[in-house]
Design a protein around this motif. Sequence first.
Motif, mmCIF file in Angstrom:
data_model
loop_
_atom_site.group_PDB
_atom_site.id
_atom_site.type_symbol
_atom_site.label_atom_id
_atom_site.label_comp_id
_atom_site.label_asym_id
_atom_site.label_seq_id
_atom_site.Cartn_x
_atom_site.Cartn_y
_atom_site.Cartn_z
ATOM 1 N N ARG A 68 -6.093 -1.822 -0.369
ATOM 2 C CA ARG A 68 -6.837 -0.514 -0.175
ATOM 3 C C ARG A 68 -6.406 0.029 1.076
ATOM 4 O O ARG A 68 -6.154 1.139 1.010
ATOM 5 C CB ARG A 68 -8.239 -0.678 -0.351
ATOM 6 C CG ARG A 68 -9.054 0.641 -0.071
ATOM 7 C CD ARG A 68 -8.583 1.518 -1.421
ATOM 8 N NE ARG A 68 -9.361 2.879 -1.015
ATOM 9 C CZ ARG A 68 -8.384 3.970 -1.061
ATOM 10 N NH1 ARG A 68 -7.391 3.898 -1.261
ATOM 11 N NH2 ARG A 68 -9.012 5.176 -0.784
ATOM 12 N N ALA A 69 -6.128 -0.808 2.052
ATOM 13 C CA ALA A 69 -5.951 -0.179 3.414
ATOM 14 C C ALA A 69 -4.334 0.186 3.369
ATOM 15 O O ALA A 69 -3.987 1.379 4.062
ATOM 16 C CB ALA A 69 -5.955 -1.461 4.556
ATOM 17 N N THR A 71 -3.158 1.561 0.724
ATOM 18 C CA THR A 71 -2.773 2.798 -0.080
ATOM 19 C C THR A 71 -3.301 4.118 0.769
ATOM 20 O O THR A 71 -2.684 4.910 0.905
ATOM 21 C CB THR A 71 -4.163 2.521 -1.254
ATOM 22 O OG1 THR A 71 -3.672 1.545 -2.153
ATOM 23 C CG2 THR A 71 -4.126 4.013 -2.053
ATOM 24 N N THR A 72 -4.313 3.665 1.470
ATOM 25 C CA THR A 72 -4.812 4.661 2.649
ATOM 26 C C THR A 72 -3.785 5.124 3.399
ATOM 27 O O THR A 72 -3.323 6.435 3.785
ATOM 28 C CB THR A 72 -5.987 4.292 3.342
ATOM 29 O OG1 THR A 72 -6.998 4.096 2.291
ATOM 30 C CG2 THR A 72 -6.364 5.390 4.540
ATOM 31 N N ASP A 75 -0.801 6.882 1.710
ATOM 32 C CA ASP A 75 -1.416 8.185 1.501
ATOM 33 C C ASP A 75 -1.030 9.037 2.549
ATOM 34 O O ASP A 75 -0.414 10.315 2.386
ATOM 35 C CB ASP A 75 -2.832 8.456 0.899
ATOM 36 C CG ASP A 75 -3.242 7.597 -0.307
ATOM 37 O OD1 ASP A 75 -2.170 7.346 -1.247
ATOM 38 O OD2 ASP A 75 -4.393 7.487 -0.584
#
Length: 149
Positions: A68-69, A71-72, A75
């Motif tokens: 998830r990190a 992905t951020t 992004d």
Amino acid sequence: MTSPDSDGLLAEQLLRLTRRVHRIQKRHLEQRDLGITPAQSRLLRTLAHWGSPPRMADLAERLEVVPRAVTTLVDGLEASGKVRRVPDPANRRVIRIELTDDGRGALRELRAARRSAAEEILAPLTEEQREALGGLLDTLIDGTPVRSC
């Protein structure tokens, strides 16, 4: 042999040096106005060392963070045009991350900022002291004891 007190002092000195290095690098990055966080910088540097675009899971593993990190981070870098998501040619369900031309330009700027920061940090040392420090750091990084002559 070192005493527990001297080991504690060395540990504190290493932590203080690490914090100073981060502060100085951050300042040099901000002066170049790249709009890149230190974590994004680390992702770009990691991405640059891959022969072909990696999967986000590969980046997460290499960076030792949760997916998830990544992905951020991706992004933000994608929004600024420094990376792009591309489908894997062998499996279109898999997304890979590749550097753009803007991303490669940002990496050049990042390297210049890191060099400037290193020059500032190492300025008080002589060439001999820099060589000695480099050898000591290699030993600490590798974890291999130095042999006495």
